[in-house]
Design a protein around this motif. Structure first.
Motif, PDB file in Angstrom:
ATOM      1  N   GLY A 103      46.844  70.300  25.547  1.00 54.88           N
ATOM      2  CA  GLY A 103      47.634  70.350  26.783  1.00 54.88           C
ATOM      3  C   GLY A 103      46.744  70.328  28.017  1.00 54.88           C
ATOM      4  N   HIS A 104      45.694  71.144  28.006  1.00 60.02           N
ATOM      5  CA  HIS A 104      44.842  71.219  29.196  1.00 60.02           C
ATOM      6  C   HIS A 104      43.925  69.999  29.315  1.00 60.02           C
ATOM      7  N   VAL A 105      43.526  69.418  28.202  1.00 65.01           N
ATOM      8  CA  VAL A 105      42.759  68.160  28.285  1.00 65.01           C
ATOM      9  C   VAL A 105      43.644  67.077  28.910  1.00 65.01           C
ATOM     10  N   LEU A 106      44.876  66.977  28.450  1.00 64.74           N
ATOM     11  CA  LEU A 106      45.767  65.936  28.981  1.00 64.74           C
ATOM     12  C   LEU A 106      46.088  66.177  30.456  1.00 64.74           C
ATOM     13  N   ARG A 107      46.221  67.452  30.841  1.00 66.02           N
ATOM     14  CA  ARG A 107      46.470  67.768  32.261  1.00 66.02           C
ATOM     15  C   ARG A 107      45.405  67.112  33.138  1.00 66.02           C
ATOM     16  N   HIS A 108      44.153  67.256  32.733  1.00 64.43           N
ATOM     17  CA  HIS A 108      43.066  66.738  33.562  1.00 64.43           C
ATOM     18  C   HIS A 108      42.853  65.247  33.338  1.00 64.43           C
ATOM     19  N   HIS A 109      42.975  64.819  32.101  1.00 66.40           N
ATOM     20  CA  HIS A 109      42.792  63.394  31.806  1.00 66.40           C
ATOM     21  C   HIS A 109      43.804  62.548  32.575  1.00 66.40           C
ATOM     22  N   LEU A 110      45.036  62.969  32.585  1.00 62.63           N
ATOM     23  CA  LEU A 110      46.103  62.198  33.251  1.00 62.63           C
ATOM     24  C   LEU A 110      46.250  62.555  34.733  1.00 62.63           C
ATOM     25  N   GLU A 111      45.438  63.515  35.183  1.00 57.37           N
ATOM     26  CA  GLU A 111      45.518  64.003  36.569  1.00 57.37           C
ATOM     27  C   GLU A 111      46.957  64.377  36.942  1.00 57.37           C
ATOM     28  N   ILE A 112      47.546  65.158  36.078  1.00 55.78           N
ATOM     29  CA  ILE A 112      48.942  65.551  36.256  1.00 55.78           C
ATOM     30  C   ILE A 112      49.122  66.366  37.542  1.00 55.78           C
ATOM     31  N   ASP A 113      48.111  67.173  37.891  1.00 59.37           N
ATOM     32  CA  ASP A 113      48.216  67.951  39.138  1.00 59.37           C
ATOM     33  C   ASP A 113      48.397  67.023  40.333  1.00 59.37           C
ATOM     34  N   ALA A 114      47.623  65.930  40.342  1.00 57.46           N
ATOM     35  CA  ALA A 114      47.708  65.004  41.483  1.00 57.46           C
ATOM     36  C   ALA A 114      49.113  64.431  41.578  1.00 57.46           C
ATOM     37  N   ASP A 115      49.716  64.098  40.447  1.00 56.29           N
ATOM     38  CA  ASP A 115      51.093  63.579  40.464  1.00 56.29           C
ATOM     39  C   ASP A 115      52.055  64.628  41.028  1.00 56.29           C
ATOM     40  N   PRO A 128      46.089  56.073  35.132  1.00 56.68           N
ATOM     41  CA  PRO A 128      44.984  56.838  34.528  1.00 56.68           C
ATOM     42  C   PRO A 128      44.223  55.974  33.529  1.00 56.68           C
ATOM     43  N   PRO A 129      42.968  56.338  33.247  1.00 58.91           N
ATOM     44  CA  PRO A 129      42.234  55.619  32.192  1.00 58.91           C
ATOM     45  C   PRO A 129      42.833  55.939  30.823  1.00 58.91           C
ATOM     46  N   LEU A 130      42.449  55.161  29.833  1.00 69.87           N
ATOM     47  CA  LEU A 130      42.869  55.496  28.468  1.00 69.87           C
ATOM     48  C   LEU A 130      41.975  56.592  27.897  1.00 69.87           C
ATOM     49  N   ALA A 131      42.521  57.304  26.939  1.00 65.22           N
ATOM     50  CA  ALA A 131      41.769  58.400  26.317  1.00 65.22           C
ATOM     51  C   ALA A 131      40.448  57.904  25.735  1.00 65.22           C
ATOM     52  N   ARG A 132      40.445  56.702  25.210  1.00 67.79           N
ATOM     53  CA  ARG A 132      39.216  56.204  24.576  1.00 67.79           C
ATOM     54  C   ARG A 132      38.075  56.075  25.578  1.00 67.79           C
ATOM     55  N   ASP A 133      38.410  56.059  26.863  1.00 65.90           N
ATOM     56  CA  ASP A 133      37.381  55.965  27.906  1.00 65.90           C
ATOM     57  C   ASP A 133      37.055  57.332  28.521  1.00 65.90           C
ATOM     58  N   ARG A 134      37.543  58.397  27.927  1.00 67.89           N
ATOM     59  CA  ARG A 134      37.314  59.748  28.447  1.00 67.89           C
ATOM     60  C   ARG A 134      36.405  60.512  27.490  1.00 67.89           C
ATOM     61  N   LYS A 135      35.260  60.932  27.984  1.00 68.98           N
ATOM     62  CA  LYS A 135      34.302  61.643  27.124  1.00 68.98           C
ATOM     63  C   LYS A 135      34.617  63.150  27.109  1.00 68.98           C
ATOM     64  N   VAL A 136      34.948  63.635  25.946  1.00 66.62           N
ATOM     65  CA  VAL A 136      35.239  65.073  25.771  1.00 66.62           C
ATOM     66  C   VAL A 136      34.198  65.672  24.828  1.00 66.62           C
ATOM     67  N   THR A 137      33.580  66.753  25.263  1.00 71.17           N
ATOM     68  CA  THR A 137      32.629  67.455  24.382  1.00 71.17           C
ATOM     69  C   THR A 137      33.196  68.804  23.995  1.00 71.17           C
ATOM     70  N   ILE A 138      33.164  69.084  22.705  1.00 70.52           N
ATOM     71  CA  ILE A 138      33.626  70.384  22.205  1.00 70.52           C
ATOM     72  C   ILE A 138      32.405  71.156  21.715  1.00 70.52           C
ATOM     73  N   LEU A 139      32.157  72.298  22.333  1.00 72.35           N
ATOM     74  CA  LEU A 139      31.040  73.155  21.925  1.00 72.35           C
ATOM     75  C   LEU A 139      31.579  74.125  20.886  1.00 72.35           C
ATOM     76  N   GLY A 140      31.114  73.969  19.647  1.00 71.52           N
ATOM     77  CA  GLY A 140      31.639  74.755  18.529  1.00 71.52           C
ATOM     78  C   GLY A 140      32.538  73.877  17.678  1.00 71.52           C
ATOM     79  N   LEU A 141      32.140  73.680  16.439  1.00 72.45           N
ATOM     80  CA  LEU A 141      32.933  72.840  15.528  1.00 72.45           C
ATOM     81  C   LEU A 141      33.358  73.653  14.314  1.00 72.45           C
TER      82      LEU A 141
END
Ligand code: NDP
Length: 307
Positions: A103-115, A128-141
């Motif tokens: 939910g929070h990744v999509l909020r920022h990826h789609l810039e929902i706040d700006a809308d 918005p860009p597509l998800a495939r063009d958004r670099k997400v790093t997860i610390l802890g796997l």
């Protein structure tokens, strides 16, 4: 017959009073279960640190402790506890975290706040860009980080994961070396590390500088993972665009803390995920049943590494 003590904050008893005995019964395990068993008769404890129990010395025949929490930083160093300690790994807890993170990744990826704030009558297209063009790093796997990675990969995000030992999550770039390699150019960073001496301030001035300009930080892990001063500086310079923080060094977060009023910070009150009694009771019972059969409990905490 084994004796299982329940030790967690008072309000939780009502959630587990029926569910745990039912779960033991489903496993055909004969259990005396309660909150007030004589310590010297207790075999296993279902435990949360907020129940007030910190001295395990009187539990002379204790064989194992099942934590109701995934994070064990409040108990892992307890020298009076010398028996196996299992942390909570449970589908309800994992699903909740996956939903919060996605939910929070999509909020920022789609810039929902700006809308939400751009209701000006001005028909201005900003796709918005597509998800495939958004670099997400997860610390802890671990249990939670890997599940979040899989969910974000299913949405086609460009996912990098970082862990202490080499891990393999299909579709993610998995790294276990210097943290900078995992953070280079990251646009969204999700912290799902445990709170240990080795993870304190993993996000600091140096590591924050490795991110893409304007990156977003999500911290459902633990407060000490972030150097707060460094994050506030990075927010002020624009190196970090937004931080959504669920965990803090001091909880509840004091009302005067600068995070509350910061325009680029979202505070959530440690609700990213909760242990759900309906599933956690089954998980705890199954793990205690394993131990009672003479098998090793699952998800044992390694005291050396602190998680
Ligand atoms: P796990 O123990 O399954 O996973 C921890 C991950 O962190 C592992 O991948 C581990 O590496 C990695 N790690 C640990 N130390 C280091 C290090 N020094 N350097 C690099 N990587 C490291 O934990 P969970 O996934 O179950 O939970 C993660 C955390 O989430 C919990 O400890 C807790 O603090 C937090 N949490 C927060 C909740 C909330 O509501 N906000 C709810 C539940 C949990 P390796 O794979 O090599 O062991």
């Amino acid at each position: 017959m084994i004796n299982v003590l329940f030790s967690a904050r008072d309000g939780l008893w009502a959630e587990y009073e029926q569910r745990l005995p039912e779960a033991f019964a489903e496993l055909e395990l004969q259990v005396r279960f309660g909150r007030d068993l004589p310590p010297e008769e207790v075999d296993y404890i279902v435990y949360a640190p907020n129940g007030g129990l910190s001295d395990f010395t009187p539990f002379t025949r204790l064989k194992g402790v099942q934590s109701l929490w995934a994070g064990v930083e409040k108990i892992v160093g307890n020298q009076t506890l010398q028996v196996p300690l299992a942390r909570m790994v449970d589908p309800g807890l994992t699903d909740g975290m996956v939903e919060w993170v996605v939910g929070h990744v999509l909020r920022h990826h789609l810039e929902i706040d700006a809308d939400i704030h751009r209701q000006t009558g001005d028909w201005k297209k900003v796709p918005p860009p597509l998800a495939r063009d958004r670099k997400v790093t997860i610390l802890g796997l671990g249990a939670l980080g890997a599940a979040c990675a899989r969910a974000l990969i299913a949405l086609q995000f460009d996912v990098t994961g970082w862990s202490r030992s080499p891990r393999d999550v299909i579709g993610a770039r998995c790294l276990s070396g210097p943290i900078g390699d995992a953070l280079d150019g990251a646009e969204i960073v999700v912290l799902l590390l445990p709170d240990t001496p080795g993870t304190t301030n993993v996000l600091n001035a140096e590591s924050l500088a490795r991110l893409a300009k304007g990156a977003v930080i999500l911290n459902p892990g633990r407060g000490p993972l972030i150097d707060d001063e460094a994050l506030l500086d990075a927010l002020d310079t624009g190196q970090v665009g937004h931080a959504t923080l669920d965990t803090f060094r001091i909880e509840p977060l004091p009302s005067a803390h600068p995070y509350w009023a910061h325009p680029k910070v979202t505070v959530t009150p440690h609700i990213a995920s909760e242990t759900r009694p309906a599933s956690a009771a089954r998980t705890a019972a199954a793990n205690i049943a394993r131990a009672a059969r003479g098998e090793q409990m699952q998800y044992l905490v390694d005291r050396q590494s602190g998680y």
